[in-house]
Scaffold this motif. Structure first.
Motif, mmCIF file in Angstrom:
data_model
loop_
_atom_site.group_PDB
_atom_site.id
_atom_site.type_symbol
_atom_site.label_atom_id
_atom_site.label_comp_id
_atom_site.label_asym_id
_atom_site.label_seq_id
_atom_site.Cartn_x
_atom_site.Cartn_y
_atom_site.Cartn_z
ATOM 1 N N GLU A 1 12.259 19.367 23.140
ATOM 2 C CA GLU A 1 13.086 19.478 24.339
ATOM 3 C C GLU A 1 12.186 19.515 25.562
ATOM 4 O O GLU A 1 11.239 20.299 25.614
ATOM 5 N N ALA A 2 12.484 18.664 26.525
ATOM 6 C CA ALA A 2 11.740 18.613 27.792
ATOM 7 C C ALA A 2 10.237 18.472 27.558
ATOM 8 O O ALA A 2 9.421 19.109 28.234
ATOM 9 N N GLY A 3 9.886 17.654 26.562
ATOM 10 C CA GLY A 3 8.481 17.344 26.335
ATOM 11 C C GLY A 3 7.682 18.390 25.597
ATOM 12 O O GLY A 3 6.447 18.348 25.619
ATOM 13 N N ARG A 4 8.353 19.327 24.919
ATOM 14 C CA ARG A 4 7.631 20.314 24.121
ATOM 15 C C ARG A 4 8.491 20.742 22.946
ATOM 16 O O ARG A 4 9.713 20.579 22.946
ATOM 17 N N PHE A 5 7.849 21.301 21.939
ATOM 18 C CA PHE A 5 8.573 21.759 20.760
ATOM 19 C C PHE A 5 9.257 23.097 21.018
ATOM 20 O O PHE A 5 8.723 23.957 21.732
ATOM 21 N N VAL A 6 10.433 23.256 20.412
ATOM 22 C CA VAL A 6 11.139 24.539 20.404
ATOM 23 C C VAL A 6 11.615 24.797 18.984
ATOM 24 O O VAL A 6 11.779 23.869 18.189
ATOM 25 N N MET A 7 11.820 26.059 18.663
ATOM 26 C CA MET A 7 12.313 26.418 17.334
ATOM 27 C C MET A 7 13.814 26.165 17.240
ATOM 28 O O MET A 7 14.551 26.405 18.201
ATOM 29 N N ASP A 8 14.250 25.705 16.083
ATOM 30 C CA ASP A 8 15.673 25.478 15.809
ATOM 31 C C ASP A 8 16.196 26.694 15.050
ATOM 32 O O ASP A 8 16.176 26.731 13.821
ATOM 33 N N PHE A 9 16.648 27.690 15.786
ATOM 34 C CA PHE A 9 17.077 28.939 15.161
ATOM 35 C C PHE A 9 18.360 28.771 14.349
ATOM 36 O O PHE A 9 18.554 29.443 13.337
ATOM 37 N N GLU A 10 19.227 27.887 14.800
ATOM 38 C CA GLU A 10 20.470 27.648 14.057
ATOM 39 C C GLU A 10 20.164 27.083 12.674
ATOM 40 O O GLU A 10 20.744 27.520 11.672
ATOM 41 N N ASP A 11 19.247 26.126 12.615
ATOM 42 C CA ASP A 11 18.841 25.574 11.322
ATOM 43 C C ASP A 11 18.127 26.626 10.484
ATOM 44 O O ASP A 11 18.335 26.718 9.266
ATOM 45 N N LEU A 12 17.293 27.436 11.131
ATOM 46 C CA LEU A 12 16.535 28.455 10.409
ATOM 47 C C LEU A 12 17.460 29.416 9.672
ATOM 48 O O LEU A 12 17.208 29.783 8.514
ATOM 49 N N GLU A 13 18.531 29.810 10.311
ATOM 50 C CA GLU A 13 19.480 30.744 9.690
ATOM 51 C C GLU A 13 20.028 30.197 8.376
ATOM 52 O O GLU A 13 20.376 30.964 7.471
ATOM 53 N N GLN A 14 20.091 28.856 8.271
ATOM 54 C CA GLN A 14 20.666 28.237 7.079
ATOM 55 C C GLN A 14 19.655 28.076 5.948
ATOM 56 O O GLN A 14 20.040 27.730 4.821
ATOM 57 N N LYS A 15 18.386 28.307 6.227
ATOM 58 C CA LYS A 15 17.339 27.983 5.255
ATOM 59 C C LYS A 15 16.967 29.129 4.324
ATOM 60 O O LYS A 15 16.276 28.921 3.326
ATOM 61 N N PHE A 16 17.400 30.336 4.625
ATOM 62 C CA PHE A 16 17.052 31.473 3.780
ATOM 63 C C PHE A 16 17.962 31.551 2.560
ATOM 64 O O PHE A 16 19.179 31.346 2.666
ATOM 65 N N THR A 17 17.370 31.830 1.423
ATOM 66 C CA THR A 17 18.127 32.086 0.196
ATOM 67 C C THR A 17 17.544 33.328 -0.466
ATOM 68 O O THR A 17 16.583 33.921 0.042
#
Length: 410
Positions: A160-176
């Motif tokens: 976003e805007a020329g730099r990386f940001v964390m995708d927290f919404e995706d992160l929430e889905q990745k934990f098991t």
């Protein structure tokens, strides 16, 4: 009109501080340098400017060389222990630069950060456990997970805007229920992001909800660039939970250009977590270093601040030169401007080539050896990683070669 870097050089001279020469071109042939020895295998030719391996082509600081020379004045290279001052020098540096009070008992020696990642995976997880990373990211993260028979899970970064940001919404889905560990790159490699305190708080909060331990690779902590207006935040300092559930790795080797001397440190405030990790190192006979590991770290931490500042000023100037040259001459290549480190992530999609073709074009047509973006995982397509920690003349030559190759293609 003088550049910011030239003005800073004049200020150093006027203040009577040592002036370091980063313009000197040093021949590294016949030193077994990885960046030269592996060119043929990686690029299909040895006739490339090697701008891939993440070490610098600047002379290792004199105070480190002198520390080694002084030790070599003694004629016996016998078994040695780390100097006790290694720990106090390390903790003082961290306090002075990152405002983190590291207690002596939290701190231990580590024979390299990449080995440390592998040790942490083995000590803190079991085969079949899931470990999350955020690609595109430093590729050994993948190796230490998969080669130790753990399951790699990815939480890709967004741009976003020329730099990386964390995708927290995706992160929430990745934990098991099988997720046991998260390996964080802080600051980020290859994107050069200095994660803000607010980002790290949100990240730690999500990991806390799922009770997942974090390994924070902070080898680039001391390489925040002067033009970024950023400040490195150790993950372990953002909350009480993160302090007790983070294993932090730091080292002087990257910032002071001595990666061939394996000298790193781990910081683990949680006594139970620390014991598990330390016992694994002890059982593996990997809790000690070579005789130069401690004395070079101490020399760097006690004498290196002026060199560090001047080096970062020079690297900042190289990044500004690169960005300006590409904008004016090769606008098809878009650099992600790093906030930390000397690595630049290049978006080359507008050149119209797939990643493998792109890599060959740079090496065989432009004579440049860069890292292929896909080795960093998802998000690396159409990208290359460029190391600008070299004399300006080398970078200028690289850009001229690239411009000629792009122009001949059109």
């Amino acid at each position: 009109m003088k550049s910011n870097t030239e003005n800073k050089i004049i200020q150093h001279m006027e203040q009577g501080k040592p002036q370091y020469n980063f313009n000197e071109v040093i021949d590294r042939h016949d030193t077994n340098a990885i960046k030269l020895e592996r060119c043929k295998a990686l690029f299909g030719t040895e006739d490339v400017l090697p701008l891939w391996v993440a070490d610098m082509d600047f002379k290792t600081p004199d105070f480190i060389i002198k520390a080694i020379q002084q030790r070599l004045e003694h004629p016996i290279l016998g078994y040695t222990m780390l100097p006790k001052e290694f720990y106090s020098s390390t903790s003082k540096w961290i306090k002075d630069h990152h405002d983190w009070d590291v207690h002596r008992e939290w701190l231990g020696f580590l024979p390299g950060i990449v080995p440390g990642l592998s040790f942490a995976v083995q000590a803190l997880t079991s085969p079949g456990d899931e470990i999350i990373v955020q690609p595109p990211v430093y590729y050994p993260f993948f190796h230490v997970i998969e080669k130790n028979h753990r399951v790699l899970v990815t939480n890709p970064l967004k741009e976003e805007a020329g730099r990386f940001v964390m995708d927290f919404e995706d992160l929430e889905q990745k934990f098991t229920a099988k997720t046991k560990l998260f390996i964080l790159c802080n600051p980020h490699n290859p994107g050069g992001r200095v994660w803000s305190k607010e980002e790290l708080k949100q990240f730690a909060y999500i990991c806390e909800k799922h009770q997942v331990t974090i390994i924070s690779d902070e080898i680039h902590a001391d390489m925040v660039l002067p033009g970024s207006n950023c400040m490195h935040t150790p993950l372990a300092t953002v909350s009480a939970w993160s302090e007790q559930n983070t294993v932090t790795f730091m080292a002087p080797t990257k910032v002071f250009n001595m990666p061939g001397i394996i000298s790193s440190a781990y910081i683990v405030p949680n006594s139970e977590l620390r014991q598990r990790f330390a016992l694994f190192l002890e059982a593996s006979e990997m809790n000690g270093g070579n005789m130069f590991a401690g004395i070079t770290a101490m020399a760097a931490y006690e004498n290196g601040e002026e060199w560090r500042k001047q080096m970062l000023d020079y690297v900042q100037g190289n990044i500004e030169y690169l960005a300006d040259f590409l904008k004016n001459n090769i606008p098809q290549i878009n650099p992600m401007i790093p906030e930390a480190s000397f690595l630049v992530w290049l978006d080359c999609e507008a050149l119209g080539m797939e990643t493998d073709e792109l890599h060959k074009f740079f090496s065989l047509k432009a004579g440049l050896g860069l890292n292929k973006g896909t080795i960093f995982g998802t998000g690396g397509e159409y990208h290359l990683r460029l190391n600008v920690a070299c004399p300006r003349s080398i970078l200028e030559q690289a850009m001229k070669q690239l411009q000629q190759a792009v122009n001949s293609k059109q």
